[in-house]
Design a protein around this motif. Structure first.
Motif, PDB file in Angstrom:
ATOM      1  N   TYR A  87     -98.854  54.918  55.670  1.00 51.58           N
ATOM      2  CA  TYR A  87     -99.184  54.424  56.965  1.00 51.58           C
ATOM      3  C   TYR A  87    -100.571  53.669  56.235  1.00 51.58           C
ATOM      4  O   TYR A  87    -101.494  52.477  56.920  1.00 51.58           O
ATOM      5  N   TRP A  88    -101.674  54.769  55.060  1.00 57.59           N
ATOM      6  CA  TRP A  88    -102.806  53.600  55.001  1.00 57.59           C
ATOM      7  C   TRP A  88    -102.434  52.217  54.819  1.00 57.59           C
ATOM      8  O   TRP A  88    -103.497  51.126  54.905  1.00 57.59           O
ATOM      9  N   ALA A  89    -101.560  51.929  53.682  1.00 57.77           N
ATOM     10  CA  ALA A  89    -101.458  50.771  52.919  1.00 57.77           C
ATOM     11  C   ALA A  89    -101.373  50.195  54.088  1.00 57.77           C
ATOM     12  O   ALA A  89    -101.801  48.795  53.871  1.00 57.77           O
ATOM     13  N   MET A  90    -100.558  50.116  55.199  1.00 55.68           N
ATOM     14  CA  MET A  90    -100.418  49.331  56.077  1.00 55.68           C
ATOM     15  C   MET A  90    -101.681  49.200  56.373  1.00 55.68           C
ATOM     16  O   MET A  90    -101.724  47.731  57.149  1.00 55.68           O
ATOM     17  N   ILE A  91    -102.476  49.979  57.148  1.00 52.57           N
ATOM     18  CA  ILE A  91    -103.823  49.323  58.050  1.00 52.57           C
ATOM     19  C   ILE A  91    -104.464  48.969  57.269  1.00 52.57           C
ATOM     20  O   ILE A  91    -105.261  47.691  57.664  1.00 52.57           O
ATOM     21  N   ILE A  92    -105.028  49.172  55.568  1.00 50.31           N
ATOM     22  CA  ILE A  92    -105.446  48.073  54.705  1.00 50.31           C
ATOM     23  C   ILE A  92    -104.580  46.590  54.507  1.00 50.31           C
ATOM     24  O   ILE A  92    -105.379  46.256  54.934  1.00 50.31           O
ATOM     25  N   LYS A  93    -103.672  46.417  54.780  1.00 48.20           N
ATOM     26  CA  LYS A  93    -103.382  45.120  54.774  1.00 48.20           C
ATOM     27  C   LYS A  93    -103.795  44.736  56.084  1.00 48.20           C
ATOM     28  O   LYS A  93    -103.512  43.407  55.709  1.00 48.20           O
ATOM     29  N   LEU A 120    -115.670  58.789  59.495  1.00 50.97           N
ATOM     30  CA  LEU A 120    -115.112  56.927  59.046  1.00 50.97           C
ATOM     31  C   LEU A 120    -114.124  57.033  60.054  1.00 50.97           C
ATOM     32  O   LEU A 120    -113.590  55.711  60.447  1.00 50.97           O
ATOM     33  N   LEU A 121    -113.138  57.032  60.604  1.00 48.96           N
ATOM     34  CA  LEU A 121    -111.863  56.946  61.345  1.00 48.96           C
ATOM     35  C   LEU A 121    -112.391  56.504  62.911  1.00 48.96           C
ATOM     36  O   LEU A 121    -112.113  55.492  63.236  1.00 48.96           O
ATOM     37  N   PHE A 122    -112.938  57.376  63.478  1.00 49.69           N
ATOM     38  CA  PHE A 122    -113.812  56.464  64.701  1.00 49.69           C
ATOM     39  C   PHE A 122    -114.096  55.114  64.551  1.00 49.69           C
ATOM     40  O   PHE A 122    -115.004  54.873  65.159  1.00 49.69           O
ATOM     41  N   SER A 123    -114.991  55.493  63.187  1.00 50.06           N
ATOM     42  CA  SER A 123    -116.000  53.730  62.887  1.00 50.06           C
ATOM     43  C   SER A 123    -115.339  52.628  62.232  1.00 50.06           C
ATOM     44  O   SER A 123    -115.143  51.963  63.310  1.00 50.06           O
ATOM     45  N   GLN A 124    -113.834  53.236  62.016  1.00 52.47           N
ATOM     46  CA  GLN A 124    -112.970  51.556  61.690  1.00 52.47           C
ATOM     47  C   GLN A 124    -111.934  51.965  62.874  1.00 52.47           C
ATOM     48  O   GLN A 124    -112.095  50.814  63.025  1.00 52.47           O
ATOM     49  N   ALA A 125    -111.862  52.931  63.763  1.00 49.67           N
ATOM     50  CA  ALA A 125    -111.289  52.973  65.147  1.00 49.67           C
ATOM     51  C   ALA A 125    -111.634  51.613  66.096  1.00 49.67           C
ATOM     52  O   ALA A 125    -111.367  49.895  66.751  1.00 49.67           O
ATOM     53  N   ASP A 126    -112.965  51.641  66.298  1.00 48.72           N
ATOM     54  CA  ASP A 126    -113.460  50.897  66.366  1.00 48.72           C
ATOM     55  C   ASP A 126    -114.051  49.306  65.774  1.00 48.72           C
ATOM     56  O   ASP A 126    -114.938  48.259  66.256  1.00 48.72           O
ATOM     57  N   VAL A 128    -112.349  47.863  64.119  1.00 45.14           N
ATOM     58  CA  VAL A 128    -110.664  46.897  64.027  1.00 45.14           C
ATOM     59  C   VAL A 128    -111.037  46.263  64.828  1.00 45.14           C
ATOM     60  O   VAL A 128    -110.507  45.173  65.405  1.00 45.14           O
ATOM     61  N   PHE A 129    -110.710  47.255  66.235  1.00 44.17           N
ATOM     62  CA  PHE A 129    -110.923  46.571  68.050  1.00 44.17           C
ATOM     63  C   PHE A 129    -112.500  45.501  67.523  1.00 44.17           C
ATOM     64  O   PHE A 129    -111.835  43.957  68.205  1.00 44.17           O
ATOM     65  N   TYR A 130    -113.086  46.083  66.965  1.00 43.85           N
ATOM     66  CA  TYR A 130    -114.620  45.096  66.884  1.00 43.85           C
ATOM     67  C   TYR A 130    -113.493  43.418  66.480  1.00 43.85           C
ATOM     68  O   TYR A 130    -114.504  42.380  66.982  1.00 43.85           O
ATOM     69  N   ASP A 131    -113.377  43.369  65.671  1.00 47.07           N
ATOM     70  CA  ASP A 131    -112.960  42.058  64.338  1.00 47.07           C
ATOM     71  C   ASP A 131    -112.396  41.585  65.474  1.00 47.07           C
ATOM     72  O   ASP A 131    -112.282  40.329  65.783  1.00 47.07           O
ATOM     73  N   LYS A 132    -111.415  42.204  66.240  1.00 46.51           N
ATOM     74  CA  LYS A 132    -110.364  41.655  67.164  1.00 46.51           C
ATOM     75  C   LYS A 132    -110.742  40.624  68.129  1.00 46.51           C
ATOM     76  O   LYS A 132    -110.916  39.795  68.734  1.00 46.51           O
ATOM     77  N   PHE A 133    -111.431  41.295  68.842  1.00 43.35           N
ATOM     78  CA  PHE A 133    -112.467  40.901  70.205  1.00 43.35           C
ATOM     79  C   PHE A 133    -113.640  41.047  70.414  1.00 43.35           C
ATOM     80  O   PHE A 133    -114.210  40.311  71.470  1.00 43.35           O
ATOM     81  N   ALA A 134    -114.652  41.511  69.351  1.00 38.49           N
ATOM     82  CA  ALA A 134    -115.956  40.950  69.279  1.00 38.49           C
ATOM     83  C   ALA A 134    -116.195  42.200  70.581  1.00 38.49           C
ATOM     84  O   ALA A 134    -117.916  41.948  71.596  1.00 38.49           O
ATOM     85  N   LYS A 135    -116.108  42.670  70.670  1.00 41.14           N
ATOM     86  CA  LYS A 135    -116.612  44.254  71.889  1.00 41.14           C
ATOM     87  C   LYS A 135    -115.893  46.008  70.898  1.00 41.14           C
ATOM     88  O   LYS A 135    -115.575  45.737  70.227  1.00 41.14           O
ATOM     89  N   VAL A 239    -104.912  51.658  67.641  1.00 51.43           N
ATOM     90  CA  VAL A 239    -105.661  50.559  67.215  1.00 51.43           C
ATOM     91  C   VAL A 239    -105.518  49.303  66.379  1.00 51.43           C
ATOM     92  O   VAL A 239    -104.646  48.236  67.454  1.00 51.43           O
ATOM     93  N   VAL A 240    -104.686  49.821  66.124  1.00 54.93           N
ATOM     94  CA  VAL A 240    -103.988  48.656  64.681  1.00 54.93           C
ATOM     95  C   VAL A 240    -102.912  48.196  64.945  1.00 54.93           C
ATOM     96  O   VAL A 240    -102.669  47.147  65.352  1.00 54.93           O
ATOM     97  N   TYR A 241    -101.183  49.216  65.315  1.00 58.08           N
ATOM     98  CA  TYR A 241    -100.728  48.933  66.479  1.00 58.08           C
ATOM     99  C   TYR A 241    -100.570  48.366  67.019  1.00 58.08           C
ATOM    100  O   TYR A 241     -99.741  47.185  67.636  1.00 58.08           O
TER     101      TYR A 241
END
Length: 252
Positions: A87-93, A120-126, A128-135, A239-241
């Motif tokens: 799972y971590w390898a996929m998220i990093i990919k 860190l998990l909370f911040s990165q979920a946020d 990854v979403f921001y990277d896609k939608f800028a929100k 969020v990633v899926y």
């Protein structure tokens, strides 16, 4: 709210498949999945969110394949930890520019530093979403996320790699609901423990998942458990899926 007995009741060791087998199996599962059970998937997602878990399609497949489970916490912990490194390898990919932060999050969990991992998990979920939608994922307790992702669904459905599967249904909305309605439901986080107003929480020990505001602003102190960290990891996976969809299935 209790889980329907159509989902809960049985789970034994050794029933999980590895991640690649599960992902391959989802295609066959989708082709034969009864139309009347699509609504049950959305219901199950809503009930899981109330228990602090965010279900991606791999988790849903595992639950529905096994028929019934005694303990959702036990099943989902097993699903995650059996394929932890994968799972971590996929998220990093999917988010290679976040590799250094994601690696720290994984290391924190592996070192049993669960409070640090949750931050860190909370911040990165946020993120990854921001990277896609800028929100931000959590703006207005998820309402903005639901709206933004709703607009993303049309593009997700039209991707070439899904066309052959969608064509197997006379009504393509069946396929759309199987995945995307579930994700839309999961993004409807308003009112859950994750985004409750912190001043309305009388006892953090009663929370099903750590409250993001309570954690990141230092208000809460007793959230650092393995179970809570895995629930927060399920949010990041969700969020990633939801965002990357079929890109995850490439090279499987």
């Amino acid at each position: 709210m209790e889980y329907s007995t159509s989902f809960i009741g049985r789970h034994g060791k050794g029933t999980t498949m590895n991640l690649k087998e599960t992902i391959k199996g989802i295609t066959n599962w989708a082709q034969t999945f009864p139309k009347e059970r699509t609504d049950n998937m959305v219901l199950l997602t809503k009930l899981a969110v109330e228990k602090g878990w965010y279900l991606n399609e791999v988790f849903l497949f595992s639950i529905l394949r096994d028929g019934q489970v005694d303990d959702l916490d036990c099943l989902l912990q097993e699903c995650i930890l059996d394929e932890w490194d994968e799972y971590w390898a996929m998220i990093i990919k999917m988010s290679p520019d976040r590799e250094h932060i994601l690696t720290e999050a994984k290391s924190a969990f592996d070192s049993e530093m669960y409070s640090a991992a949750i931050h860190l998990l909370f911040s990165q979920a946020d993120g990854v979403f921001y990277d896609k939608f800028a929100k931000n994922l959590f703006t207005n307790r998820g309402d903005v996320a639901k709206l933004e992702f709703g607009g993303h669904l049309t593009d997700l459905i039209s991707r070439d790699s899904w066309e052959s599967l969608a064509e197997q249904y006379k009504d393509a909305s069946i396929f759309r609901r199987m995945y995307n309605e579930v994700y839309k439901e999961g993004f409807s986080v308003k009112g859950t423990d994750l985004v409750k107003k912190t001043d309305s929480i009388l006892n953090e020990e009663n929370l099903m998942i750590p409250n993001r505001h309570g954690v990141l602003h230092g208000i809460h102190k007793n959230y650092g458990s393995k179970l809570n960290a895995l629930k927060c990891f399920s949010l990041l996976l969700f969020v990633v899926y939801a965002i990357f969809g079929d890109e995850i299935y490439e090279d499987i």
